[in-house]
Write an enzyme that holds these catalytic residues in place. Structure first.
Site, short mmCIF file in Angstrom:
data_model
loop_
_atom_site.label_atom_id
_atom_site.label_comp_id
_atom_site.label_asym_id
_atom_site.label_seq_id
_atom_site.Cartn_x
_atom_site.Cartn_y
_atom_site.Cartn_z
N THR A 186 73.74 -16.84 22.53
CA THR A 186 72.89 -16.35 21.56
C THR A 186 71.69 -15.26 22.21
O THR A 186 71.74 -15.23 23.43
CB THR A 186 72.09 -17.37 20.95
N GLU A 331 76.59 -19.43 16.49
CA GLU A 331 77.19 -20.76 16.49
C GLU A 331 78.17 -21.00 15.53
O GLU A 331 78.68 -22.34 15.03
CB GLU A 331 75.96 -21.81 16.23
N LYS A 439 53.70 -17.68 4.82
CA LYS A 439 53.04 -18.84 4.17
C LYS A 439 51.57 -18.53 3.53
O LYS A 439 50.52 -18.25 4.08
CB LYS A 439 52.96 -19.99 4.95
N TRP A 444 55.64 -19.32 -0.37
CA TRP A 444 56.23 -18.67 0.57
C TRP A 444 56.79 -17.27 0.08
O TRP A 444 57.02 -17.12 -1.04
CB TRP A 444 57.64 -19.47 1.07
#
Length: 542
Positions: A186, A331, A439, A444
Protein backbone atom coordinates in the site's frame (compact mmCIF):
# COMPACT_ATOMS: atom_id res chain seq x y z
CA UNK A 1 -19.08 -37.71 -0.69
CA UNK A 2 -16.54 -35.78 -2.74
CA UNK A 3 -16.79 -34.97 -6.42
CA UNK A 4 -14.81 -36.90 -9.01
CA UNK A 5 -13.11 -33.96 -10.70
CA UNK A 6 -9.41 -33.73 -11.46
CA UNK A 7 -7.10 -31.93 -9.08
CA UNK A 8 -5.88 -29.07 -11.30
CA UNK A 9 -4.37 -26.30 -9.16
CA UNK A 10 -5.15 -22.72 -10.16
CA UNK A 11 -1.63 -21.53 -10.98
CA UNK A 12 -0.53 -18.27 -12.54
CA UNK A 13 1.78 -20.20 -14.86
CA UNK A 14 -1.26 -21.85 -16.44
CA UNK A 15 -2.35 -18.45 -17.79
CA UNK A 16 0.76 -17.95 -19.91
CA UNK A 17 0.88 -21.65 -20.80
CA UNK A 18 -2.68 -21.44 -22.13
CA UNK A 19 -1.93 -18.24 -24.08
CA UNK A 20 1.20 -19.73 -25.61
CA UNK A 21 -0.59 -22.89 -26.73
CA UNK A 22 -3.86 -21.45 -27.98
CA UNK A 23 -3.11 -17.79 -28.73
CA UNK A 24 0.58 -18.16 -29.43
CA UNK A 25 0.90 -15.63 -32.27
CA UNK A 26 -1.21 -12.91 -30.65
CA UNK A 27 0.83 -9.74 -30.28
CA UNK A 28 2.27 -8.08 -27.19
CA UNK A 29 3.28 -4.53 -28.12
CA UNK A 30 5.42 -2.22 -25.97
CA UNK A 31 6.26 1.44 -26.50
CA UNK A 32 9.59 0.82 -24.85
CA UNK A 33 11.76 2.69 -22.40
CA UNK A 34 14.60 2.73 -24.95
CA UNK A 35 12.33 4.31 -27.58
CA UNK A 36 11.45 1.82 -30.33
CA UNK A 37 8.16 -0.04 -30.50
CA UNK A 38 8.77 -3.66 -29.49
CA UNK A 39 6.57 -6.51 -30.69
CA UNK A 40 6.51 -10.07 -29.44
CA UNK A 41 3.97 -12.87 -29.01
CA UNK A 42 2.57 -14.97 -26.18
CA UNK A 43 4.53 -18.03 -27.32
CA UNK A 44 7.78 -16.05 -27.34
CA UNK A 45 6.97 -14.46 -24.00
CA UNK A 46 6.42 -17.82 -22.32
CA UNK A 47 9.82 -19.06 -23.48
CA UNK A 48 11.48 -15.92 -22.18
CA UNK A 49 9.58 -16.16 -18.87
CA UNK A 50 10.95 -19.67 -18.49
CA UNK A 51 14.44 -18.39 -19.26
CA UNK A 52 13.98 -15.75 -16.58
CA UNK A 53 13.01 -18.47 -14.10
CA UNK A 54 16.15 -20.42 -15.04
CA UNK A 55 18.27 -17.27 -14.65
CA UNK A 56 16.83 -16.57 -11.22
CA UNK A 57 17.54 -20.12 -10.12
CA UNK A 58 21.18 -19.65 -11.19
CA UNK A 59 21.30 -16.50 -9.05
CA UNK A 60 20.14 -18.49 -6.04
CA UNK A 61 16.45 -17.54 -6.02
CA UNK A 62 14.37 -20.26 -4.38
CA UNK A 63 10.69 -20.86 -3.73
CA UNK A 64 9.27 -18.04 -1.61
CA UNK A 65 12.13 -15.60 -2.34
CA UNK A 66 11.12 -12.13 -3.42
CA UNK A 67 12.15 -10.70 -6.79
CA UNK A 68 11.57 -6.94 -6.77
CA UNK A 69 10.86 -4.68 -9.73
CA UNK A 70 11.11 -0.94 -10.27
CA UNK A 71 9.68 -0.90 -13.75
CA UNK A 72 7.13 0.43 -16.22
CA UNK A 73 4.58 -1.64 -18.11
CA UNK A 74 6.74 -3.53 -20.63
CA UNK A 75 7.04 -7.02 -22.06
CA UNK A 76 10.04 -7.63 -19.81
CA UNK A 77 8.01 -6.73 -16.73
CA UNK A 78 5.31 -9.21 -17.76
CA UNK A 79 8.00 -11.87 -18.26
CA UNK A 80 9.23 -11.26 -14.72
CA UNK A 81 5.68 -11.59 -13.36
CA UNK A 82 5.25 -14.99 -14.99
CA UNK A 83 8.82 -16.18 -14.56
CA UNK A 84 9.15 -15.37 -10.87
CA UNK A 85 5.62 -16.40 -9.90
CA UNK A 86 5.74 -19.50 -12.08
CA UNK A 87 8.92 -20.85 -10.44
CA UNK A 88 7.43 -20.43 -6.95
CA UNK A 89 9.14 -17.13 -6.12
CA UNK A 90 7.27 -13.87 -5.49
CA UNK A 91 7.18 -11.00 -7.99
CA UNK A 92 7.32 -7.87 -5.85
CA UNK A 93 6.29 -4.74 -7.78
CA UNK A 94 7.69 -1.60 -6.10
CA UNK A 95 6.14 1.78 -6.83
CA UNK A 96 8.97 4.07 -8.05
CA UNK A 97 6.83 7.15 -7.41
CA UNK A 98 7.15 6.72 -3.66
CA UNK A 99 9.66 8.69 -1.64
CA UNK A 100 13.13 7.09 -1.56
CA UNK A 101 12.75 6.42 2.16
CA UNK A 102 9.55 4.47 1.49
CA UNK A 103 11.16 2.47 -1.31
CA UNK A 104 14.06 1.58 1.00
CA UNK A 105 11.62 0.48 3.69
CA UNK A 106 9.55 -1.63 1.27
CA UNK A 107 12.51 -3.40 -0.37
CA UNK A 108 14.05 -4.14 3.02
CA UNK A 109 10.78 -5.21 4.62
CA UNK A 110 10.14 -7.62 1.75
CA UNK A 111 13.76 -8.87 1.88
CA UNK A 112 14.04 -8.74 -1.90
CA UNK A 113 16.88 -10.96 -3.07
CA UNK A 114 16.97 -9.61 -6.64
CA UNK A 115 15.89 -6.16 -7.85
CA UNK A 116 15.06 -5.68 -11.53
CA UNK A 117 14.99 -2.06 -12.70
CA UNK A 118 14.22 -0.13 -15.86
CA UNK A 119 16.78 2.34 -17.21
CA UNK A 120 14.64 5.20 -15.92
CA UNK A 121 15.28 4.16 -12.34
CA UNK A 122 19.03 3.55 -12.43
CA UNK A 123 19.79 6.95 -10.78
CA UNK A 124 17.18 6.24 -8.08
CA UNK A 125 18.74 2.89 -7.21
CA UNK A 126 22.26 4.32 -7.31
CA UNK A 127 21.22 6.83 -4.65
CA UNK A 128 19.68 4.28 -2.26
CA UNK A 129 21.68 1.12 -2.97
CA UNK A 130 23.75 1.31 0.22
CA UNK A 131 20.52 1.20 2.24
CA UNK A 132 19.13 -1.94 0.54
CA UNK A 133 20.23 -4.52 3.07
CA UNK A 134 19.41 -7.87 1.48
CA UNK A 135 19.46 -7.25 -2.27
CA UNK A 136 22.13 -9.49 -3.75
CA UNK A 137 21.72 -8.72 -7.44
CA UNK A 138 20.59 -5.70 -9.48
CA UNK A 139 19.30 -6.53 -12.96
CA UNK A 140 18.93 -3.64 -15.42
CA UNK A 141 16.02 -4.39 -17.73
CA UNK A 142 17.60 -3.60 -21.09
CA UNK A 143 19.93 -5.03 -23.73
CA UNK A 144 23.71 -4.83 -23.92
CA UNK A 145 23.62 -1.87 -26.34
CA UNK A 146 21.69 0.27 -23.84
CA UNK A 147 23.46 -0.79 -20.64
CA UNK A 148 24.71 2.33 -18.83
CA UNK A 149 28.51 2.44 -18.89
CA UNK A 150 28.87 4.92 -16.04
CA UNK A 151 26.56 3.42 -13.43
CA UNK A 152 27.83 3.20 -9.86
CA UNK A 153 25.83 0.01 -9.27
CA UNK A 154 28.49 -2.66 -8.74
CA UNK A 155 28.19 -5.85 -10.83
CA UNK A 156 24.93 -4.72 -12.44
CA UNK A 157 23.49 -7.50 -14.59
CA UNK A 158 22.04 -7.05 -18.07
CA UNK A 159 18.54 -8.54 -18.43
CA UNK A 160 18.96 -9.62 -22.04
CA UNK A 161 22.33 -11.25 -21.29
CA UNK A 162 20.69 -13.24 -18.50
CA UNK A 163 17.90 -14.38 -20.82
CA UNK A 164 20.27 -15.26 -23.67
CA UNK A 165 22.34 -17.53 -21.42
CA UNK A 166 19.40 -19.90 -20.78
CA UNK A 167 17.82 -22.49 -23.08
CA UNK A 168 14.17 -22.12 -21.99
CA UNK A 169 13.79 -25.89 -21.59
CA UNK A 170 11.93 -25.65 -18.33
CA UNK A 171 8.76 -27.13 -16.87
CA UNK A 172 6.66 -24.98 -14.58
CA UNK A 173 6.59 -26.69 -11.16
CA UNK A 174 3.31 -28.09 -9.83
CA UNK A 175 2.83 -25.78 -6.88
CA UNK A 176 0.10 -25.68 -4.29
CA UNK A 177 -2.36 -23.10 -5.63
CA UNK A 178 -2.10 -21.18 -2.36
CA UNK A 179 1.62 -20.61 -2.96
CA UNK A 180 2.46 -16.90 -2.90
CA UNK A 181 3.31 -15.39 -6.29
CA UNK A 182 2.93 -11.59 -6.00
CA UNK A 183 3.54 -8.85 -3.47
CA UNK A 184 2.36 -5.24 -3.59
CA UNK A 185 2.59 -2.61 -0.86
CA UNK A 186 0.00 0.00 0.00
CA UNK A 187 1.11 3.58 -0.52
CA UNK A 188 1.49 4.24 3.20
CA UNK A 189 -0.12 7.69 3.46
CA UNK A 190 -0.72 6.94 7.14
CA UNK A 191 2.06 4.92 8.76
CA UNK A 192 4.48 2.62 6.95
CA UNK A 193 3.41 0.88 3.73
CA UNK A 194 1.92 -2.59 4.23
CA UNK A 195 2.51 -5.62 2.02
CA UNK A 196 -0.35 -7.56 0.42
CA UNK A 197 0.78 -11.06 -0.54
CA UNK A 198 -1.17 -12.56 -3.44
CA UNK A 199 -1.47 -16.29 -4.05
CA UNK A 200 -1.68 -18.19 -7.33
CA UNK A 201 -5.25 -19.09 -6.48
CA UNK A 202 -6.33 -15.52 -5.68
CA UNK A 203 -4.73 -14.12 -8.83
CA UNK A 204 -6.28 -16.71 -11.13
CA UNK A 205 -9.76 -16.41 -9.58
CA UNK A 206 -9.51 -12.62 -9.79
CA UNK A 207 -8.49 -12.89 -13.46
CA UNK A 208 -11.37 -15.20 -14.35
CA UNK A 209 -13.95 -12.86 -12.83
CA UNK A 210 -12.32 -9.65 -14.12
CA UNK A 211 -12.48 -10.90 -17.71
CA UNK A 212 -16.26 -11.40 -17.57
CA UNK A 213 -18.72 -9.49 -19.74
CA UNK A 214 -19.99 -7.43 -16.79
CA UNK A 215 -16.46 -6.53 -15.68
CA UNK A 216 -13.70 -5.70 -18.20
CA UNK A 217 -15.49 -7.74 -20.86
CA UNK A 218 -12.27 -8.79 -22.62
CA UNK A 219 -12.15 -11.39 -25.38
CA UNK A 220 -9.65 -12.76 -27.89
CA UNK A 221 -10.60 -10.11 -30.48
CA UNK A 222 -9.80 -7.19 -28.17
CA UNK A 223 -6.68 -5.08 -27.93
CA UNK A 224 -6.12 -4.18 -24.27
CA UNK A 225 -4.08 -1.24 -22.97
CA UNK A 226 -3.55 -1.28 -19.17
CA UNK A 227 -2.36 2.28 -18.63
CA UNK A 228 -2.60 1.64 -14.89
CA UNK A 229 0.97 0.72 -13.88
CA UNK A 230 1.78 -2.87 -12.96
CA UNK A 231 3.20 -1.49 -9.69
CA UNK A 232 -0.23 -0.05 -8.78
CA UNK A 233 -2.46 -2.63 -7.06
CA UNK A 234 -1.27 -5.55 -9.19
CA UNK A 235 -1.90 -3.61 -12.40
CA UNK A 236 -5.59 -4.15 -11.63
CA UNK A 237 -4.95 -7.65 -13.00
CA UNK A 238 -5.37 -6.38 -16.59
CA UNK A 239 -2.23 -8.03 -18.07
CA UNK A 240 -3.41 -11.34 -16.58
CA UNK A 241 -6.83 -10.89 -18.20
CA UNK A 242 -5.29 -10.24 -21.61
CA UNK A 243 -3.15 -13.35 -21.26
CA UNK A 244 -6.02 -15.59 -20.21
CA UNK A 245 -8.29 -14.46 -23.04
CA UNK A 246 -5.63 -14.18 -25.75
CA UNK A 247 -6.29 -10.48 -26.31
CA UNK A 248 -3.64 -8.30 -27.90
CA UNK A 249 -1.72 -6.71 -25.01
CA UNK A 250 -0.51 -3.15 -25.54
CA UNK A 251 1.92 -1.63 -23.03
CA UNK A 252 2.75 2.07 -22.90
CA UNK A 253 6.08 1.83 -21.05
CA UNK A 254 6.99 5.23 -19.53
CA UNK A 255 4.68 7.16 -21.87
CA UNK A 256 1.69 8.90 -20.27
CA UNK A 257 1.32 12.21 -22.12
CA UNK A 258 -2.05 12.59 -23.90
CA UNK A 259 -0.67 12.87 -27.45
CA UNK A 260 1.33 9.65 -27.14
CA UNK A 261 -1.59 7.92 -25.45
CA UNK A 262 -3.87 8.88 -28.35
CA UNK A 263 -1.31 7.63 -30.88
CA UNK A 264 -1.13 4.29 -29.05
CA UNK A 265 -4.92 4.00 -28.89
CA UNK A 266 -5.20 4.82 -32.59
CA UNK A 267 -2.24 2.92 -34.03
CA UNK A 268 -2.79 -0.29 -32.05
CA UNK A 269 -6.59 -0.13 -32.42
CA UNK A 270 -7.10 -0.45 -28.67
CA UNK A 271 -10.65 -1.48 -27.71
CA UNK A 272 -10.37 -1.76 -23.91
CA UNK A 273 -8.26 0.30 -21.53
CA UNK A 274 -7.98 1.17 -17.83
CA UNK A 275 -6.46 4.04 -15.85
CA UNK A 276 -7.01 6.56 -13.07
CA UNK A 277 -9.12 9.72 -13.69
CA UNK A 278 -6.16 12.11 -14.08
CA UNK A 279 -5.03 10.27 -17.23
CA UNK A 280 -8.48 10.59 -18.80
CA UNK A 281 -8.91 14.24 -17.87
CA UNK A 282 -5.72 15.04 -19.79
CA UNK A 283 -6.72 12.89 -22.75
CA UNK A 284 -10.22 14.39 -23.00
CA UNK A 285 -8.83 17.91 -23.01
CA UNK A 286 -6.35 16.90 -25.73
CA UNK A 287 -9.14 15.37 -27.82
CA UNK A 288 -11.37 18.42 -27.51
CA UNK A 289 -8.52 20.76 -28.43
CA UNK A 290 -7.26 18.66 -31.35
CA UNK A 291 -10.63 17.49 -32.65
CA UNK A 292 -9.40 13.89 -32.75
CA UNK A 293 -11.70 10.92 -32.11
CA UNK A 294 -11.53 7.42 -30.63
CA UNK A 295 -12.77 5.19 -33.46
CA UNK A 296 -11.58 1.86 -32.03
CA UNK A 297 -12.10 2.30 -28.28
CA UNK A 298 -15.21 0.67 -26.81
CA UNK A 299 -14.67 0.57 -23.08
CA UNK A 300 -12.76 2.57 -20.47
CA UNK A 301 -12.42 1.35 -16.89
CA UNK A 302 -11.77 4.12 -14.40
CA UNK A 303 -10.67 3.46 -10.82
CA UNK A 304 -8.14 4.55 -8.25
CA UNK A 305 -10.30 7.53 -7.25
CA UNK A 306 -13.82 8.70 -8.04
CA UNK A 307 -14.43 9.72 -11.64
CA UNK A 308 -16.30 13.00 -12.14
CA UNK A 309 -19.70 12.52 -13.73
CA UNK A 310 -18.77 15.08 -16.38
CA UNK A 311 -15.95 12.80 -17.55
CA UNK A 312 -18.25 9.79 -17.84
CA UNK A 313 -20.75 11.89 -19.79
CA UNK A 314 -18.07 13.25 -22.15
CA UNK A 315 -16.78 9.81 -23.05
CA UNK A 316 -20.22 8.42 -23.86
CA UNK A 317 -21.83 11.47 -25.45
CA UNK A 318 -18.87 12.79 -27.46
CA UNK A 319 -16.92 9.62 -28.28
CA UNK A 320 -19.42 6.75 -27.92
CA UNK A 321 -17.13 5.09 -25.35
CA UNK A 322 -18.70 3.34 -22.38
CA UNK A 323 -17.13 4.11 -19.00
CA UNK A 324 -17.06 1.37 -16.39
CA UNK A 325 -16.56 3.02 -13.02
CA UNK A 326 -14.74 0.60 -10.69
CA UNK A 327 -13.67 0.44 -7.08
CA UNK A 328 -11.09 -1.65 -5.34
CA UNK A 329 -7.88 -1.51 -3.36
CA UNK A 330 -4.55 -3.27 -3.07
CA UNK A 331 -6.00 -5.54 -0.37
CA UNK A 332 -8.67 -6.71 -2.84
CA UNK A 333 -6.26 -7.59 -5.68
CA UNK A 334 -7.86 -4.97 -6.41
CA UNK A 335 -11.35 -5.43 -7.89
CA UNK A 336 -14.38 -5.08 -5.62
CA UNK A 337 -17.11 -3.46 -7.72
CA UNK A 338 -17.61 -2.31 -11.30
CA UNK A 339 -20.33 -0.28 -12.99
CA UNK A 340 -22.15 -2.86 -15.09
CA UNK A 341 -25.82 -2.09 -15.66
CA UNK A 342 -28.66 -4.37 -14.66
CA UNK A 343 -31.48 -5.15 -17.08
CA UNK A 344 -33.50 -2.39 -15.43
CA UNK A 345 -30.86 0.36 -15.31
CA UNK A 346 -29.82 -0.26 -18.92
CA UNK A 347 -33.27 0.92 -20.01
CA UNK A 348 -32.95 4.31 -18.30
CA UNK A 349 -32.54 7.52 -20.29
CA UNK A 350 -29.10 9.14 -20.61
CA UNK A 351 -29.31 11.11 -17.35
CA UNK A 352 -30.58 8.07 -15.48
CA UNK A 353 -27.78 5.90 -16.80
CA UNK A 354 -25.24 8.55 -15.88
CA UNK A 355 -26.64 8.60 -12.34
CA UNK A 356 -25.94 4.87 -12.12
CA UNK A 357 -22.56 4.95 -13.86
CA UNK A 358 -21.34 7.69 -11.53
CA UNK A 359 -21.55 5.21 -8.68
CA UNK A 360 -18.69 2.78 -8.09
CA UNK A 361 -20.68 -0.17 -9.43
CA UNK A 362 -22.05 -3.49 -8.27
CA UNK A 363 -20.12 -6.08 -6.32
CA UNK A 364 -18.57 -8.86 -8.40
CA UNK A 365 -18.84 -12.55 -7.56
CA UNK A 366 -15.97 -13.51 -5.28
CA UNK A 367 -16.36 -10.44 -3.07
CA UNK A 368 -18.90 -9.77 -0.32
CA UNK A 369 -19.54 -6.20 0.86
CA UNK A 370 -21.49 -4.66 3.69
CA UNK A 371 -21.73 -1.30 5.44
CA UNK A 372 -21.75 -0.93 9.22
CA UNK A 373 -22.17 1.95 11.64
CA UNK A 374 -19.53 3.05 14.13
CA UNK A 375 -20.61 0.26 16.49
CA UNK A 376 -20.23 -2.42 13.83
CA UNK A 377 -23.98 -2.84 13.27
CA UNK A 378 -24.84 -3.71 9.62
CA UNK A 379 -26.78 -0.98 7.83
CA UNK A 380 -29.56 -1.47 5.24
CA UNK A 381 -28.79 -1.51 1.53
CA UNK A 382 -31.38 1.14 0.75
CA UNK A 383 -29.17 3.70 -0.99
CA UNK A 384 -29.69 6.15 1.87
CA UNK A 385 -27.99 4.67 4.93
CA UNK A 386 -24.22 5.11 4.89
CA UNK A 387 -21.59 3.30 6.87
CA UNK A 388 -18.07 1.96 6.97
CA UNK A 389 -17.51 -0.28 3.95
CA UNK A 390 -16.26 -3.78 4.76
CA UNK A 391 -15.19 -6.59 2.45
CA UNK A 392 -14.38 -10.28 2.47
CA UNK A 393 -13.86 -12.79 -0.29
CA UNK A 394 -11.69 -15.10 -2.37
CA UNK A 395 -9.06 -12.48 -3.20
CA UNK A 396 -9.26 -10.26 -0.13
CA UNK A 397 -6.26 -10.07 2.19
CA UNK A 398 -6.60 -11.73 5.59
CA UNK A 399 -3.40 -10.19 6.99
CA UNK A 400 -0.43 -8.10 5.90
CA UNK A 401 2.92 -9.58 4.96
CA UNK A 402 5.37 -9.91 7.84
CA UNK A 403 3.21 -7.89 10.23
CA UNK A 404 1.58 -9.20 13.39
CA UNK A 405 -1.60 -7.19 12.98
CA UNK A 406 -5.22 -8.39 13.06
CA UNK A 407 -7.12 -6.78 10.20
CA UNK A 408 -10.37 -8.80 10.16
CA UNK A 409 -13.35 -8.46 12.47
CA UNK A 410 -15.17 -11.35 14.16
CA UNK A 411 -17.18 -12.01 10.98
CA UNK A 412 -14.08 -12.13 8.78
CA UNK A 413 -14.59 -8.69 7.20
CA UNK A 414 -11.83 -6.24 6.33
CA UNK A 415 -12.52 -2.54 6.97
CA UNK A 416 -11.71 -0.74 3.72
CA UNK A 417 -11.51 2.71 5.30
CA UNK A 418 -14.22 3.99 2.96
CA UNK A 419 -17.66 5.32 3.84
CA UNK A 420 -20.35 4.22 1.38
CA UNK A 421 -23.98 3.56 0.57
CA UNK A 422 -25.37 0.47 -1.19
CA UNK A 423 -28.70 0.71 -2.99
CA UNK A 424 -31.36 -2.03 -3.35
CA UNK A 425 -29.95 -3.13 -6.73
CA UNK A 426 -26.49 -3.54 -5.26
CA UNK A 427 -24.85 -0.38 -6.62
CA UNK A 428 -22.27 0.92 -4.18
CA UNK A 429 -21.25 4.56 -3.91
CA UNK A 430 -18.25 5.81 -2.00
CA UNK A 431 -19.16 8.97 -0.13
CA UNK A 432 -15.70 9.48 1.35
CA UNK A 433 -12.72 7.98 3.06
CA UNK A 434 -13.56 7.59 6.74
CA UNK A 435 -10.68 9.92 7.64
CA UNK A 436 -11.71 12.51 5.02
CA UNK A 437 -15.48 12.78 5.56
CA UNK A 438 -16.48 16.22 6.84
CA UNK A 439 -18.56 16.09 10.02
CA UNK A 440 -20.72 19.22 10.11
CA UNK A 441 -23.31 19.65 12.87
CA UNK A 442 -23.61 15.89 13.35
CA UNK A 443 -24.14 15.25 9.61
CA UNK A 444 -21.60 13.99 7.09
CA UNK A 445 -20.58 15.89 3.94
CA UNK A 446 -18.92 13.94 1.14
CA UNK A 447 -15.70 15.60 0.02
CA UNK A 448 -15.70 13.34 -3.05
CA UNK A 449 -19.12 14.52 -4.23
CA UNK A 450 -18.13 18.15 -3.73
CA UNK A 451 -14.87 17.67 -5.63
CA UNK A 452 -16.58 15.99 -8.55
CA UNK A 453 -19.22 18.71 -8.70
CA UNK A 454 -16.56 21.44 -8.67
CA UNK A 455 -14.37 19.87 -11.36
CA UNK A 456 -17.36 19.86 -13.72
CA UNK A 457 -16.92 23.64 -14.00
CA UNK A 458 -15.19 24.33 -17.34
CA UNK A 459 -12.63 26.69 -15.77
CA UNK A 460 -11.58 24.26 -13.02
CA UNK A 461 -8.63 21.96 -13.66
CA UNK A 462 -8.65 20.10 -10.33
CA UNK A 463 -10.52 20.32 -7.02
CA UNK A 464 -9.99 19.09 -3.47
CA UNK A 465 -12.14 19.49 -0.37
CA UNK A 466 -11.01 19.28 3.24
CA UNK A 467 -12.73 19.94 6.56
CA UNK A 468 -11.73 23.06 8.51
CA UNK A 469 -12.61 23.61 12.17
CA UNK A 470 -15.74 25.67 12.78
CA UNK A 471 -16.75 26.84 16.29
CA UNK A 472 -20.45 26.11 15.71
CA UNK A 473 -20.59 23.24 13.22
CA UNK A 474 -17.39 21.42 14.26
CA UNK A 475 -16.20 21.24 10.63
CA UNK A 476 -17.10 22.99 7.39
CA UNK A 477 -15.77 22.38 3.87
CA UNK A 478 -12.95 24.35 2.29
CA UNK A 479 -12.78 24.01 -1.50
CA UNK A 480 -9.26 24.14 -2.93
CA UNK A 481 -9.06 24.70 -6.70
CA UNK A 482 -6.46 24.55 -9.43
CA UNK A 483 -7.77 26.72 -12.28
CA UNK A 484 -7.22 26.40 -16.00
CA UNK A 485 -4.54 28.78 -17.31
CA UNK A 486 -5.66 32.38 -17.08
CA UNK A 487 -8.97 31.57 -15.37
CA UNK A 488 -10.25 32.78 -12.00
CA UNK A 489 -13.46 32.28 -10.04
CA UNK A 490 -15.01 33.87 -6.96
CA UNK A 491 -16.50 32.03 -4.01
CA UNK A 492 -19.96 33.33 -4.88
CA UNK A 493 -19.74 32.23 -8.52
CA UNK A 494 -18.48 28.77 -7.58
CA UNK A 495 -21.17 28.30 -4.95
CA UNK A 496 -23.82 29.38 -7.45
CA UNK A 497 -22.49 26.69 -9.79
CA UNK A 498 -22.42 24.08 -7.00
CA UNK A 499 -25.91 24.96 -5.70
CA UNK A 500 -27.42 23.24 -8.73
CA UNK A 501 -25.50 20.05 -8.01
CA UNK A 502 -25.28 19.52 -4.23
CA UNK A 503 -27.32 20.25 -1.13
CA UNK A 504 -27.10 23.91 -0.14
CA UNK A 505 -25.87 23.10 3.35
CA UNK A 506 -22.90 21.36 1.71
CA UNK A 507 -21.70 24.55 -0.02
CA UNK A 508 -18.11 25.36 1.02
CA UNK A 509 -17.55 28.16 3.49
CA UNK A 510 -14.65 29.36 1.40
CA UNK A 511 -12.95 28.76 -1.94
CA UNK A 512 -9.21 29.18 -2.46
CA UNK A 513 -7.04 28.68 -5.54
CA UNK A 514 -3.56 27.16 -5.54
CA UNK A 515 -0.96 26.42 -8.26
CA UNK A 516 -1.21 22.68 -7.65
CA UNK A 517 -2.70 20.07 -5.33
CA UNK A 518 -0.49 17.39 -3.72
CA UNK A 519 -0.92 13.78 -4.85
CA UNK A 520 0.07 10.40 -3.51
CA UNK A 521 2.37 8.07 -5.43
CA UNK A 522 -0.70 6.42 -6.93
CA UNK A 523 -2.18 9.68 -8.22
CA UNK A 524 -4.79 10.29 -5.53
CA UNK A 525 -5.24 13.65 -3.83
CA UNK A 526 -3.00 13.59 -0.76
CA UNK A 527 -5.41 14.91 1.86
CA UNK A 528 -2.91 14.47 4.69
CA UNK A 529 -0.44 16.85 3.04
CA UNK A 530 -3.22 19.24 2.03
CA UNK A 531 -4.51 19.43 5.61
CA UNK A 532 -0.99 20.22 6.80
CA UNK A 533 -0.76 23.04 4.25
CA UNK A 534 -3.98 24.54 5.60
CA UNK A 535 -3.54 23.68 9.28
CA UNK A 536 -3.50 27.36 10.28
CA UNK A 537 -6.33 28.37 7.96
CA UNK A 538 -9.40 30.09 9.45
CA UNK A 539 -12.64 30.88 7.67
CA UNK A 540 -13.19 34.61 7.00
CA UNK A 541 -15.10 36.36 9.79
CA UNK A 542 -14.32 33.76 12.47
Amino acid sequence: MLGLMQDWPLLQSRLIEHAARFHGQREIVTYSVEGPIHRTTYSELQVRAKKFAQAMARLGVEEGDRVGTLAWNTWRHVEIWYGAGGMGAVAHTVNPRLFPEQIIYIVNHASDKVLCIDLTFVPLVEAILDSLKEVRHIVIMTDRAHMPTDTTIPNALCYEDLIAAEDGVYEWPELDENTACGLCYTSGTTGEPKGVLYSNRSNVLHTMVTAGSDTLGVGARDAVLPIVPMFHANGWGVPFVATMTGAKLVLNGPNHDPETMWNILENERVTVTAAVPTIWLSLLKYLKKSGKKLPWLNKVTIGGSAAPRSMIEDFERDFDVRVYHAWGMTELSPLGTIGAHTAATAELDFDGRMDVQSKQGRVVFGVDLRIVDSDGKPQPHDGKAYGHLQARGAWTARSYYNLDEEILDADGYFDTGDVATIDPQGFMQITDRSKDVIKSGGEWISSIDLENAAVAHPDVKEAAVIGIHHPKWDERPLLVLVMEDGKTISKDDMNAFLAERVARWWLPNDVVTVPDIPHTATGKIHKTVLRKQFKDYRFPGL
